[in-house]
Scaffold this motif. Sequence first.
Motif, PDB file in Angstrom:
ATOM      1  N   LEU A 105     -64.692  31.381 -35.423  1.00 15.03           N
ATOM      2  CA  LEU A 105     -64.948  31.958 -34.105  1.00 15.03           C
ATOM      3  C   LEU A 105     -63.639  32.117 -33.333  1.00 15.03           C
ATOM      4  O   LEU A 105     -63.332  33.209 -32.821  1.00 15.03           O
ATOM      5  CB  LEU A 105     -65.919  31.072 -33.317  1.00 15.03           C
ATOM      6  CG  LEU A 105     -66.300  31.595 -31.928  1.00 15.03           C
ATOM      7  CD1 LEU A 105     -67.019  32.936 -32.023  1.00 15.03           C
ATOM      8  CD2 LEU A 105     -67.149  30.576 -31.173  1.00 15.03           C
ATOM      9  N   ALA A 106     -62.865  31.046 -33.244  1.00 11.60           N
ATOM     10  CA  ALA A 106     -61.594  31.120 -32.519  1.00 11.60           C
ATOM     11  C   ALA A 106     -60.635  32.092 -33.205  1.00 11.60           C
ATOM     12  O   ALA A 106     -59.934  32.869 -32.541  1.00 11.60           O
ATOM     13  CB  ALA A 106     -60.968  29.728 -32.422  1.00 11.60           C
ATOM     14  N   GLY A 107     -60.611  32.067 -34.537  1.00 10.45           N
ATOM     15  CA  GLY A 107     -59.709  32.955 -35.264  1.00 10.45           C
ATOM     16  C   GLY A 107     -60.057  34.420 -35.110  1.00 10.45           C
ATOM     17  O   GLY A 107     -59.173  35.264 -34.957  1.00 10.45           O
ATOM     18  N   ALA A 108     -61.351  34.733 -35.138  1.00 13.71           N
ATOM     19  CA  ALA A 108     -61.773  36.125 -34.971  1.00 13.71           C
ATOM     20  C   ALA A 108     -61.492  36.612 -33.556  1.00 13.71           C
ATOM     21  O   ALA A 108     -61.061  37.756 -33.348  1.00 13.71           O
ATOM     22  CB  ALA A 108     -63.251  36.269 -35.302  1.00 13.71           C
ATOM     23  N   LEU A 109     -61.716  35.756 -32.572  1.00 13.83           N
ATOM     24  CA  LEU A 109     -61.418  36.146 -31.188  1.00 13.83           C
ATOM     25  C   LEU A 109     -59.916  36.290 -30.982  1.00 13.83           C
ATOM     26  O   LEU A 109     -59.467  37.163 -30.225  1.00 13.83           O
ATOM     27  CB  LEU A 109     -62.001  35.128 -30.213  1.00 13.83           C
ATOM     28  CG  LEU A 109     -63.531  35.076 -30.144  1.00 13.83           C
ATOM     29  CD1 LEU A 109     -63.991  34.022 -29.136  1.00 13.83           C
ATOM     30  CD2 LEU A 109     -64.120  36.433 -29.789  1.00 13.83           C
ATOM     31  N   VAL A 406     -51.869  44.087 -24.994  1.00  8.44           N
ATOM     32  CA  VAL A 406     -53.147  44.618 -25.491  1.00  8.44           C
ATOM     33  C   VAL A 406     -54.135  44.613 -24.339  1.00  8.44           C
ATOM     34  O   VAL A 406     -54.665  43.575 -23.952  1.00  8.44           O
ATOM     35  CB  VAL A 406     -53.672  43.804 -26.682  1.00  8.44           C
ATOM     36  CG1 VAL A 406     -55.029  44.345 -27.146  1.00  8.44           C
ATOM     37  CG2 VAL A 406     -52.675  43.833 -27.832  1.00  8.44           C
ATOM     38  N   ASP A 407     -54.378  45.789 -23.788  1.00  7.77           N
ATOM     39  CA  ASP A 407     -55.177  45.923 -22.577  1.00  7.77           C
ATOM     40  C   ASP A 407     -56.673  46.085 -22.868  1.00  7.77           C
ATOM     41  O   ASP A 407     -57.507  45.460 -22.227  1.00  7.77           O
ATOM     42  CB  ASP A 407     -54.683  47.145 -21.786  1.00  7.77           C
ATOM     43  CG  ASP A 407     -55.499  47.415 -20.535  1.00  7.77           C
ATOM     44  OD1 ASP A 407     -55.243  46.752 -19.511  1.00  7.77           O
ATOM     45  OD2 ASP A 407     -56.405  48.285 -20.586  1.00  7.77           O
ATOM     46  N   THR A 408     -56.995  46.913 -23.850  1.00 12.85           N
ATOM     47  CA  THR A 408     -58.390  47.238 -24.157  1.00 12.85           C
ATOM     48  C   THR A 408     -58.596  47.212 -25.659  1.00 12.85           C
ATOM     49  O   THR A 408     -57.764  47.713 -26.409  1.00 12.85           O
ATOM     50  CB  THR A 408     -58.756  48.637 -23.622  1.00 12.85           C
ATOM     51  OG1 THR A 408     -58.486  48.698 -22.219  1.00 12.85           O
ATOM     52  CG2 THR A 408     -60.227  48.958 -23.875  1.00 12.85           C
ATOM     53  N   VAL A 409     -59.704  46.615 -26.085  1.00 17.88           N
ATOM     54  CA  VAL A 409     -60.074  46.583 -27.501  1.00 17.88           C
ATOM     55  C   VAL A 409     -61.541  46.965 -27.629  1.00 17.88           C
ATOM     56  O   VAL A 409     -62.402  46.367 -26.987  1.00 17.88           O
ATOM     57  CB  VAL A 409     -59.837  45.193 -28.121  1.00 17.88           C
ATOM     58  CG1 VAL A 409     -60.309  45.169 -29.584  1.00 17.88           C
ATOM     59  CG2 VAL A 409     -58.367  44.795 -28.045  1.00 17.88           C
ATOM     60  N   ARG A 416     -64.635  44.894 -26.411  1.00 15.19           N
ATOM     61  CA  ARG A 416     -64.438  43.463 -26.663  1.00 15.19           C
ATOM     62  C   ARG A 416     -63.310  42.872 -25.817  1.00 15.19           C
ATOM     63  O   ARG A 416     -63.226  41.638 -25.673  1.00 15.19           O
ATOM     64  CB  ARG A 416     -64.147  43.241 -28.147  1.00 15.19           C
ATOM     65  CG  ARG A 416     -65.302  43.636 -29.065  1.00 15.19           C
ATOM     66  CD  ARG A 416     -66.536  42.800 -28.810  1.00 15.19           C
ATOM     67  NE  ARG A 416     -67.678  43.187 -29.637  1.00 15.19           N
ATOM     68  CZ  ARG A 416     -68.866  42.617 -29.568  1.00 15.19           C
ATOM     69  NH1 ARG A 416     -69.064  41.618 -28.712  1.00 15.19           N
ATOM     70  NH2 ARG A 416     -69.856  43.022 -30.335  1.00 15.19           N
ATOM     71  N   LYS A 417     -62.445  43.730 -25.291  1.00 20.04           N
ATOM     72  CA  LYS A 417     -61.396  43.278 -24.373  1.00 20.04           C
ATOM     73  C   LYS A 417     -61.188  44.377 -23.354  1.00 20.04           C
ATOM     74  O   LYS A 417     -61.104  45.563 -23.711  1.00 20.04           O
ATOM     75  CB  LYS A 417     -60.097  42.981 -25.125  1.00 20.04           C
ATOM     76  CG  LYS A 417     -58.989  42.369 -24.253  1.00 20.04           C
ATOM     77  CD  LYS A 417     -57.762  42.009 -25.081  1.00 20.04           C
ATOM     78  CE  LYS A 417     -56.705  41.299 -24.237  1.00 20.04           C
ATOM     79  NZ  LYS A 417     -55.491  40.945 -25.016  1.00 20.04           N
ATOM     80  N   LYS A 421     -58.478  41.098 -20.779  1.00 23.75           N
ATOM     81  CA  LYS A 421     -59.266  39.881 -20.946  1.00 23.75           C
ATOM     82  C   LYS A 421     -60.410  40.115 -21.924  1.00 23.75           C
ATOM     83  O   LYS A 421     -61.125  41.118 -21.826  1.00 23.75           O
ATOM     84  CB  LYS A 421     -59.819  39.411 -19.605  1.00 23.75           C
ATOM     85  CG  LYS A 421     -58.748  38.947 -18.631  1.00 23.75           C
ATOM     86  CD  LYS A 421     -59.362  38.398 -17.353  1.00 23.75           C
ATOM     87  CE  LYS A 421     -58.288  37.896 -16.390  1.00 23.75           C
ATOM     88  NZ  LYS A 421     -58.877  37.353 -15.136  1.00 23.75           N
ATOM     89  N   LEU A 422     -60.587  39.161 -22.833  1.00 29.20           N
ATOM     90  CA  LEU A 422     -61.712  39.240 -23.752  1.00 29.20           C
ATOM     91  C   LEU A 422     -63.033  39.113 -22.997  1.00 29.20           C
ATOM     92  O   LEU A 422     -63.125  38.385 -22.005  1.00 29.20           O
ATOM     93  CB  LEU A 422     -61.623  38.133 -24.801  1.00 29.20           C
ATOM     94  CG  LEU A 422     -60.542  38.266 -25.872  1.00 29.20           C
ATOM     95  CD1 LEU A 422     -60.470  36.993 -26.715  1.00 29.20           C
ATOM     96  CD2 LEU A 422     -60.789  39.466 -26.765  1.00 29.20           C
TER      97      LEU A 422
END
Length: 450
Positions: A105-109, A406-409, A416-417, A421-422
């Motif tokens: 979970l932490a790694g994927a985020l 990294v502003d937007t994902v 997702r971001k 911010k995630l």
Amino acid sequence: MTRRILLRAGHVLSMDPAVGDLPQGDVLIEDGTIAAVDREISADAEVLDMTGRIVVPGFVDTHRHTWEAPLRNVAPDATLDDYFVDILDTFAPLYTPEDVYAGNLAGALECLNAGITTLVDWSHINNTPEHPDAAIQALTESGIRAQYAYGSANTSLADYWFDSRIAIPGEDVRRVRDTYFASDGNLLTMALATRGPGFCTDEVVTAEWALARDLDIPITVHVAMGRLAGRFGMVKQLHDLGLLGPDTTYIHCCYLHEDEWRMLADSGGTVSIAPQVEQQMGHGWPPVMKALEYGLRPSLSIDVVTTVPGDMFTQIRAAFGAERARVNADCWKANLPVPDTMLTARQMLEIATLNGAHVAGLEDRTGSLTPGKRADVVAIDATALNIAPVHDAAAAVTLCADVSNVDTVIVDGVIRKRDGKLTADVDRARRLVVESRDRLLAAKEAKGAV
């Protein structure tokens, strides 16, 4: 009802020659699919202002042992030999399914936060059937696009990495395939993470390759790294066993012989390179230009956060710097000009995006901002002081940007971001991975006291 998102007025680097670059362009997303990329698009949609942003396809990490997130920086000075002892023989046997869940979970985020929208999760921590279940649950909850690569258990270094006679349990691999991956068209897909010849007997190698092909899932294997595996001639052994094929990804490849490169290329196999790990831990020089020389499309990966950072910007620059340094030194020594094939900053962006999708077997759905592909999109804030002013947008991403930019994902059309911010519950993920770290350290201490 159709859901539309319009990314407006960004500097678009599509990585698709048919679409090209748009210094000011729009990207329209409809129900998770890229519907259009053009200079200006009018649509009834949720508008995200991309002014001052560089819009690129999401990065693809083609090999990460995501379960190791609770062990971040536990082995900062480790060699590859150290890693086998300090991680696989010390911590891996102590891992519970809860530790795997927390790590994945932490790694994927962490990936999503850094603009990595697709991950090949090389999960060699399946000590019980509950371990893969926990890993897959965490990947699902994170919202990342991932290929879950089912690997062996790691309860004993001697049993699993020295001429191992223990094959990955076919019955459980089939259970996982049937339970979670009945369809290959979902956000998560499946592969088999094999140890390969030199680490396993020929009987185990042949059985694992047969299992993957019976289930019609790709294979991913480490080869030709470091003093040990660099001497195995692993690709040659696979060739002699009749196992080479286009369904296999070869990781590292630092010490492949010339004939092995040709065998790999002729078989249609793919290559994943982890440049920071390879230089830092003694695997060998990252062979990006060697792969290109043989007509391959190399990709990049992070490998282990026990020892290196978990973002793609680091890998891009590690590969770019190492390969150019190596070639420059060779040319200086031979008193020759540098070749026209010298790596460029633009190439590195293609390697980290489109090539990664190719290696993960997902080029039909991600890797470029192509209408009809799924919407995996990243926006980089180019107004930040470490990037502005922009002269070359591709170089700005590959040689200047970092995670903070990294502003937007967006993954599969889902944000997702946003605004840096995630959207996920980061506090929960952080708490779980810290608790896992503490539990693992306590278990290690207790084991040492016995």
